[in-house]
Design an enzyme around this catalytic site. Structure first.
Site, mmCIF file in Angstrom:
data_model
loop_
_atom_site.group_PDB
_atom_site.id
_atom_site.type_symbol
_atom_site.label_atom_id
_atom_site.label_comp_id
_atom_site.label_asym_id
_atom_site.label_seq_id
_atom_site.Cartn_x
_atom_site.Cartn_y
_atom_site.Cartn_z
ATOM 1 C CG ASP A 2 -2.125 0.819 1.079
ATOM 2 O OD1 ASP A 2 -2.339 1.341 -0.032
ATOM 3 O OD2 ASP A 2 -2.867 0.953 2.061
ATOM 4 C CG HIS A 19 0.527 1.771 -9.593
ATOM 5 N ND1 HIS A 19 0.222 1.488 -8.282
ATOM 6 C CD2 HIS A 19 -0.546 2.450 -10.082
ATOM 7 C CE1 HIS A 19 -0.988 1.970 -7.993
ATOM 8 N NE2 HIS A 19 -1.469 2.563 -9.069
ATOM 9 C CG LEU A 113 10.045 -17.257 -2.726
ATOM 10 C CD1 LEU A 113 9.529 -17.223 -1.285
ATOM 11 C CD2 LEU A 113 10.781 -15.952 -3.042
HETATM 12 C C1 FPP Z 1 -1.735 0.106 -3.508
HETATM 13 O O1 FPP Z 1 -1.296 1.442 -3.501
HETATM 14 C C2 FPP Z 1 -1.135 -0.630 -4.619
HETATM 15 C C3 FPP Z 1 -1.836 -1.154 -5.670
HETATM 16 C C4 FPP Z 1 -3.294 -1.052 -5.814
HETATM 17 C C5 FPP Z 1 -1.124 -1.850 -6.771
HETATM 18 C C6 FPP Z 1 0.001 -2.737 -6.383
HETATM 19 C C7 FPP Z 1 0.833 -2.985 -7.599
HETATM 20 C C8 FPP Z 1 2.158 -3.042 -7.630
HETATM 21 C C9 FPP Z 1 3.009 -2.996 -6.417
HETATM 22 C C10 FPP Z 1 2.916 -3.145 -8.921
HETATM 23 C C11 FPP Z 1 2.698 -4.335 -9.752
HETATM 24 C C12 FPP Z 1 2.812 -5.642 -9.053
HETATM 25 C C13 FPP Z 1 3.240 -6.770 -9.624
HETATM 26 C C14 FPP Z 1 3.136 -8.073 -8.889
HETATM 27 C C15 FPP Z 1 3.829 -6.758 -10.959
HETATM 28 P P1 FPP Z 1 -2.362 2.573 -3.753
HETATM 29 O O2 FPP Z 1 -2.409 2.850 -5.219
HETATM 30 O O3 FPP Z 1 -3.664 2.196 -3.139
HETATM 31 O O4 FPP Z 1 -1.682 3.768 -2.992
HETATM 32 P P2 FPP Z 1 -2.396 4.908 -2.133
HETATM 33 O O5 FPP Z 1 -3.139 4.217 -1.040
HETATM 34 O O6 FPP Z 1 -1.241 5.698 -1.646
HETATM 35 O O7 FPP Z 1 -3.274 5.662 -3.087
#
Ligand code: FPP
Length: 224
Positions: A2, A19, A113
């Site tokens: 997050d 991201h 893993l």
């Molecule tokens: C949450 O942060 C994150 C996500 C919804 C996306 C997670 C994706 C990745 C880490 C990259 C791709 C992953 C792989 C496995 C290739 P948020 O966008 O909710 O952040 P915020 O709460 O600060 O708005």
């Protein structure tokens, strides 16, 4: 994982930059898990609720996923990683679904893993889907409802055959499970870190493991 959006906003960058940096943190985390001899790692990359985000952000996230599956799986396989995907896979485009199958096939022989990526995943809908499968088996006469136990129910979940998490770690200061592995988290130790996911690295991983190691786990039993 997050805090990608907040990480980008703090730098005046578009959310997709957060991201992208988050995907780098995924790489670092897998390396750290390998180094510490962790055998099971589940990454919550996209929740069932994330489909409600603006179309542009969903396109960015699925684009990143496509890129990751195309470019990283060979290296993961070479490092002894076995990849699994849990969630509503059918909601993704056909080529991404095919890439899930290819990645799982390519890495199926590995055991160093186990990395499970939760995509279009929601704990409640997973439990409802499992309940539906139980009801269908009962109706078909292949399952006796009186004989159903916790282990039998767990076999109907996406995570069938994989151990429950010992430690659940959430970044960015939020202190919620947000529909993640609700059944499986029954006895998990929870660690919440203030760091935003794109800044997460080997040091945070090591600290979380050290925190976990200090916890006394009783699984409901009396202390001895
Ligand atoms: C949450 O942060 C994150 C996500 C919804 C996306 C997670 C994706 C990745 C880490 C990259 C791709 C992953 C792989 C496995 C290739 P948020 O966008 O909710 O952040 P915020 O709460 O600060 O708005």
């Amino acid at each position: 994982m997050d805090g990608n959006g907040r990480w980008a906003a703090a730098r005046g960058l578009p959310r997709v930059a957060g991201h992208r940096a988050g995907a780098q943190a995924v790489r670092r985390t897998i390396e750290a898990a390998l180094q510490h001899g962790v055998q099971w790692l589940t990454l919550y990359a996209f929740s069932s609720e994330n489909w409600r985000r603006p179309e542009g952000e969903i396109t960015d996230l699925t684009g990143l996923l496509r890129h990751y599956l195309r470019n990283e799986v060979t290296e993961l396989a070479a490092n002894g990683v076995r990849l699994r995907v849990i969630g509503e896979r059918r909601r993704f485009a056909a080529d991404i679904q095919a890439a899930f199958v290819d990645a799982e096939r390519l890495t199926a022989g590995n055991a160093r893993l186990n990395v499970t990526v939760a995509l279009s995943y929601g704990g409640r809908s997973e439990i409802v889907a499992a309940a539906r499968r139980v009801a269908e088996a009962a109706l078909a006469g292949t399952l006796d409802p009186a004989a159903l136990d916790e282990a039998g129910f767990a076999e109907k979940l996406f995570t069938a055959g994989t151990p429950d998490p010992d430690l659940i770690l959430r970044t960015s200061g939020e202190r919620r499970l947000s529909n993640f592995l609700l059944w499986q988290a029954a006895y998990a130790e929870l660690v919440f870190l203030d760091v935003l996911w794109p800044d997460f690295g080997a040091q945070h991983f090591a600290e979380a493991l050290a925190d976990y190691a200090r916890r006394e786990r009783r699984f409901g039993a009396r202390p001895v």
